[in-house]
Design a protein around this motif. Structure first.
Motif, mmCIF file in Angstrom:
data_model
loop_
_atom_site.group_PDB
_atom_site.id
_atom_site.type_symbol
_atom_site.label_atom_id
_atom_site.label_comp_id
_atom_site.label_asym_id
_atom_site.label_seq_id
_atom_site.Cartn_x
_atom_site.Cartn_y
_atom_site.Cartn_z
ATOM 1 N N THR A 141 8.849 3.329 -1.771
ATOM 2 C CA THR A 141 8.150 2.170 -2.323
ATOM 3 C C THR A 141 9.063 1.264 -3.148
ATOM 4 O O THR A 141 9.019 0.036 -3.020
ATOM 5 N N LEU A 142 9.908 1.838 -3.981
ATOM 6 C CA LEU A 142 10.753 1.016 -4.855
ATOM 7 C C LEU A 142 11.683 0.135 -4.020
ATOM 8 O O LEU A 142 11.811 -1.077 -4.277
ATOM 9 N N ASP A 143 12.318 0.701 -3.017
ATOM 10 C CA ASP A 143 13.207 -0.087 -2.163
ATOM 11 C C ASP A 143 12.430 -1.151 -1.388
ATOM 12 O O ASP A 143 12.937 -2.251 -1.139
ATOM 13 N N THR A 144 11.203 -0.832 -1.010
ATOM 14 C CA THR A 144 10.386 -1.803 -0.275
ATOM 15 C C THR A 144 10.016 -2.981 -1.161
ATOM 16 O O THR A 144 10.020 -4.136 -0.711
ATOM 17 N N TYR A 145 9.711 -2.711 -2.415
ATOM 18 C CA TYR A 145 9.449 -3.815 -3.349
ATOM 19 C C TYR A 145 10.711 -4.656 -3.573
ATOM 20 O O TYR A 145 10.629 -5.883 -3.702
ATOM 21 N N ARG B 95 0.849 -1.191 0.000
ATOM 22 C CA ARG B 95 0.000 0.000 0.000
ATOM 23 C C ARG B 95 0.881 1.236 0.000
ATOM 24 O O ARG B 95 1.654 1.461 0.923
ATOM 25 N N VAL B 96 0.730 2.018 -1.034
ATOM 26 C CA VAL B 96 1.536 3.215 -1.221
ATOM 27 C C VAL B 96 0.805 4.410 -0.614
ATOM 28 O O VAL B 96 -0.406 4.583 -0.803
ATOM 29 N N ASN B 97 1.531 5.219 0.119
ATOM 30 C CA ASN B 97 1.014 6.504 0.586
ATOM 31 C C ASN B 97 1.521 7.566 -0.392
ATOM 32 O O ASN B 97 2.698 7.943 -0.352
ATOM 33 N N PRO B 98 0.653 8.034 -1.305
ATOM 34 C CA PRO B 98 1.151 8.885 -2.394
ATOM 35 C C PRO B 98 1.285 10.353 -2.030
ATOM 36 O O PRO B 98 1.683 11.157 -2.874
ATOM 37 N N ASN B 99 0.962 10.724 -0.775
ATOM 38 C CA ASN B 99 0.972 12.122 -0.356
ATOM 39 C C ASN B 99 0.070 12.969 -1.244
ATOM 40 O O ASN B 99 0.444 14.025 -1.752
ATOM 41 N N VAL B 100 -1.178 12.483 -1.410
ATOM 42 C CA VAL B 100 -2.212 13.187 -2.173
ATOM 43 C C VAL B 100 -3.310 13.601 -1.208
ATOM 44 O O VAL B 100 -3.801 12.791 -0.419
ATOM 45 N N ILE C 187 3.076 2.973 2.821
ATOM 46 C CA ILE C 187 4.523 3.222 2.747
ATOM 47 C C ILE C 187 4.756 4.439 1.865
ATOM 48 O O ILE C 187 4.139 4.580 0.799
ATOM 49 N N ALA C 188 5.609 5.324 2.311
ATOM 50 C CA ALA C 188 5.849 6.579 1.601
ATOM 51 C C ALA C 188 6.229 6.319 0.152
ATOM 52 O O ALA C 188 6.970 5.383 -0.163
ATOM 53 N N HIS C 189 5.716 7.173 -0.718
ATOM 54 C CA HIS C 189 5.945 7.032 -2.157
ATOM 55 C C HIS C 189 7.422 6.863 -2.476
ATOM 56 O O HIS C 189 7.817 5.992 -3.267
ATOM 57 N N GLU C 190 8.263 7.664 -1.836
ATOM 58 C CA GLU C 190 9.689 7.624 -2.151
ATOM 59 C C GLU C 190 10.397 6.394 -1.592
ATOM 60 O O GLU C 190 11.538 6.110 -1.971
ATOM 61 N N LYS D 146 1.371 12.341 4.008
ATOM 62 C CA LYS D 146 2.574 11.910 4.723
ATOM 63 C C LYS D 146 2.346 11.793 6.231
ATOM 64 O O LYS D 146 2.974 10.985 6.900
ATOM 65 N N GLY D 147 1.457 12.625 6.758
ATOM 66 C CA GLY D 147 1.212 12.600 8.189
ATOM 67 C C GLY D 147 0.263 11.508 8.643
ATOM 68 O O GLY D 147 0.004 11.375 9.835
ATOM 69 N N ASN D 148 -0.280 10.720 7.718
ATOM 70 C CA ASN D 148 -1.194 9.637 8.072
ATOM 71 C C ASN D 148 -0.416 8.362 8.372
ATOM 72 O O ASN D 148 0.710 8.173 7.902
ATOM 73 N N LYS D 149 -1.048 7.474 9.146
ATOM 74 C CA LYS D 149 -0.353 6.251 9.570
ATOM 75 C C LYS D 149 -0.349 5.162 8.502
ATOM 76 O O LYS D 149 0.324 4.145 8.665
#
Length: 430
Positions: free
Chosen positions: A186-190, A157-162, A181-184, A175-178
Motif C-alpha cells: 500500500t505505501l508504495d502504491t500511494y 482499497r487496502v486488502n488487510p489480510n483480515v 491492494i495488499a497491505h504490504e 490475501k487470496g481474494n481478488k
C-alpha cells in the motif's frame, strides 16, 4: 410450527393468524400482484439506517449505501432522501443513482474491473471518489482523467489480510481474494499515486467481507488501516482526508447475532479516538444491514410431492428469483401467510420449478401446507432480487414497498416479451 419471533424482521408479525408487513396483510398483496412477489418495509430500512446515524451522532460521516444489495430505484430514492450517498460498482449503478435523484458528489466507485468508459462516465458525473483496487488501475485512471483535463479523486482499497469469518464467496479481505491492494504494497502504491498527474489522493478504503457477525474483524482491520494512514502521512506522501471502513455488517437469518450498528460503531469510534483520528471524515458502505431484513419473498405452493427419502414442497419462486440458497447454501426462514394450519405438519424441502437440483429455497422445513397456500421467504431484501435472472425464460417478480398501510408498486412484473425484447432472429434462408 409457527415461530413466536420472526427472525430479524421487526415489522413482520401475525395479526389474527394472518402475516402482516407493517400494516399490510401480505396475502392481500399476493392476490393483487401475483407471486412470486417481493415486498419491502420502508420502516425497517429507516430503522436500520437510524441505528448507524445514532452511532455516528456528532461525527463527520458519510454513509454510502452499497447498492448492489438492492438496487431498486425506489429503495435508492428512499436512502438518497435520508442523506445517504452510494457505493457503486458499475456504470449502470451510477445511472441508477442519478435516475433516483442521488447526489453524484456522494458516490464512491468500487470494483476491480472499472472500464475506461465507466471511468469517463463517473468523472463527467463528478463522483466523490474512486476506490482504486490495483496498481494497473491507478495508471489507467490517471490517463483517462488527464485526457479530460481533470484529476480523479481517489482512495486506495487496502486488502488487510483480515479474516471476516464469513462464507468464502463473500470474504473480501484475505490475501487470496481478488479485491484491493495488499497491505504490504500500500505505501508504495500511494507513492506512485502521488506522482501521477491525473490523480488526487483524498482517502483510504478497506472492506473485508459481508455477513460479518463479530466485531473483532472490524477492530483488527481498523488497526491495520490506521497504521497505514500514519505511515503515509509520516512519509509526506499525502494527507488522508477521509477513512472508509467499508460495510459488511451481518443480519439475523437464522439466530445470527451480529452487533447492533450503533453499538459496533461506538467501540470502533473509541478506538479511532484513542489513536488520534477521531476528527477525520469517515465513510462507510453498509448494504445488507440496511435492507436485508426489510424484505420478504411471497410464493405459492404449487404441488406437494412425497418421496421415499424426501418430501418436496414445490413453489412458484425459484433460484432465478431468489439465488442465495443455490449460490451460498444460505438459510432463509420460511413461514405461511396464514397461520391457521389446515394440513398436517410435515418436513419438506422447499423447491422451485427450475430444471436444476440446486433450485431450492429451504431444506428440511417443518410446514403445515397444502397446494394453493402462500408462503413467505424471510430476510430477502438483500442480494435476492438484485441477483435475480431470467433463467429458464422466467420473468422477474414484481416488487412492492410498504409504508404503514400504504403499498407502492415499485417494479412491475416483467413480461416474457420484455425478456427477449433485445434479441433478433436471423434472416430466413432464401
Amino acid at each position: 410450527m409457527i415461530p413466536s419471533v420472526l427472525p430479524g424482521q421487526p415489522q413482520l408479525h401475525y395479526r389474527d393468524q394472518a402475516l402482516y408487513l407493517e400494516d399490510r396483510r401480505l396475502s392481500d398483496l399476493a392476490r393483487e400482484h401475483g407471486t412470486p412477489l417481493y415486498v419491502y418495509s420502508q420502516a425497517s430500512m429507516l430503522q436500520a439506517l437510524a441505528a448507524y446515524q445514532r452511532g455516528f451522532a456528532g461525527r463527520r460521516v458519510q454513509i454510502c449505501y452499497a447498492m448492489k444489495a438492492n438496487s431498486s430505484l425506489a429503495v435508492l430514492q428512499l436512502f438518497a432522501q435520508n442523506g445517504c450517498g452510494f457505493d457503486i460498482v458499475s456504470g449502470g449503478e451510477l445511472q441508477r443513482v442519478l435516475a433516483a435523484g442521488g447526489d453524484p458528489a456522494k458516490v464512491i466507485f468500487s470494483g476491480v474491473g472499472k472500464s475506461r468508459a465507466e471511468m469517463r462516465q463517473a468523472l463527467e458525473a463528478g463522483i466523490g471518489c474512486f476506490n482504486v483496487e490495483s496498481e494497473a488501475e491507478l495508471e489507467v485512471l490517471s490517463e483517462v482523467a488527464q485526457a479530460m483535463g481533470l484529476r480523479a479523486p481517489i482512495s486506495i482499497r487496502v486488502n488487510p489480510n483480515v479474516d471476516a469469518k464469513t462464507h468464502p464467496y463473500i470474504s473480501t479481505g484475505l490475501k487470496g481474494n481478488k479485491f484491493g491492494i495488499a497491505h504490504e504494497r500500500t505505501l508504495d502504491t500511494y507513492r506512485r499515486a502521488a506522482q501521477l498527474p491525473g490523480l488526487r489522493i483524498v482517502g483510504i478504503d478497506c472492506h473485508i467481507g459481508s455477513q460479518i457477525t463479530e466485531e473483532t474483524p472490524y477492530l483488527d482491520a481498523m488497526d491495520r488501516l490506521l497504521d497505514l494512514v500514519q505511515a503515509i502521512e509520516a512519509a509526506g506522501i499525502a494527507t488522508i482526508h477521509h477513512i472508509d471502513f467499508g460495510g459488511g455488517l451481518g443480519i439475523d437469518y437464522n439466530g445470527d447475532t451480529p452487533p447492533a450498528a450503533d453499538a459496533l460503531w461506538s467501540r470502533l469510534l473509541a478506538k479511532l479516538d484513542a489513536r488520534g483520528y477521531g476528527d477525520r471524515l469517515l465513510m462507510i458502505e453498509p448494504g445488507r444491514s440496511l435492507v436485508g431484513n426489510a424484505g420478504v419473498c411471497l410464493t405459492e405452493v404449487l404441488y406437494l410431492k412425497p418421496g421415499e427419502q424426501k418430501n418436496f414442497c414445490v413453489v412458484d419462486a425459484a433460484m432465478n428469483d431468489l439465488p442465495r440458497p443455490a449460490m451460498y447454501q444460505a438459510y432463509h426462514a420460511i413461514v405461511p401467510l396464514d397461520a391457521a394450519a389446515k394440513a398436517p405438519e410435515q418436513v419438506y424441502d422447499v423447491v422451485g420449478p427450475i430444471c436444476e437440483s440446486g433450485d431450492w429455497l429451504g431444506k428440511d422445513r417443518s410446514l403445515a401446507v397444502a397446494a394453493g397456500d402462500m408462503l413467505a421467504v424471510l430476510s430477502t431484501g438483500a442480494y435476492c432480487s438484485s441477483m435475480g435472472s431470467t433463467y429458464n425464460t422466467r420473468a422477474r417478480p414484481a416488487e412492492v414497498l410498504v409504508d404503514g398501510a400504504q403499498a407502492h408498486l415499485i417494479r412491475a412484473r416483467e413480461g416474457i416479451s420484455d425478456i427477449f425484447r433485445c434479441e433478433r432472429l436471423i434472416p430466413p434462408k432464401p
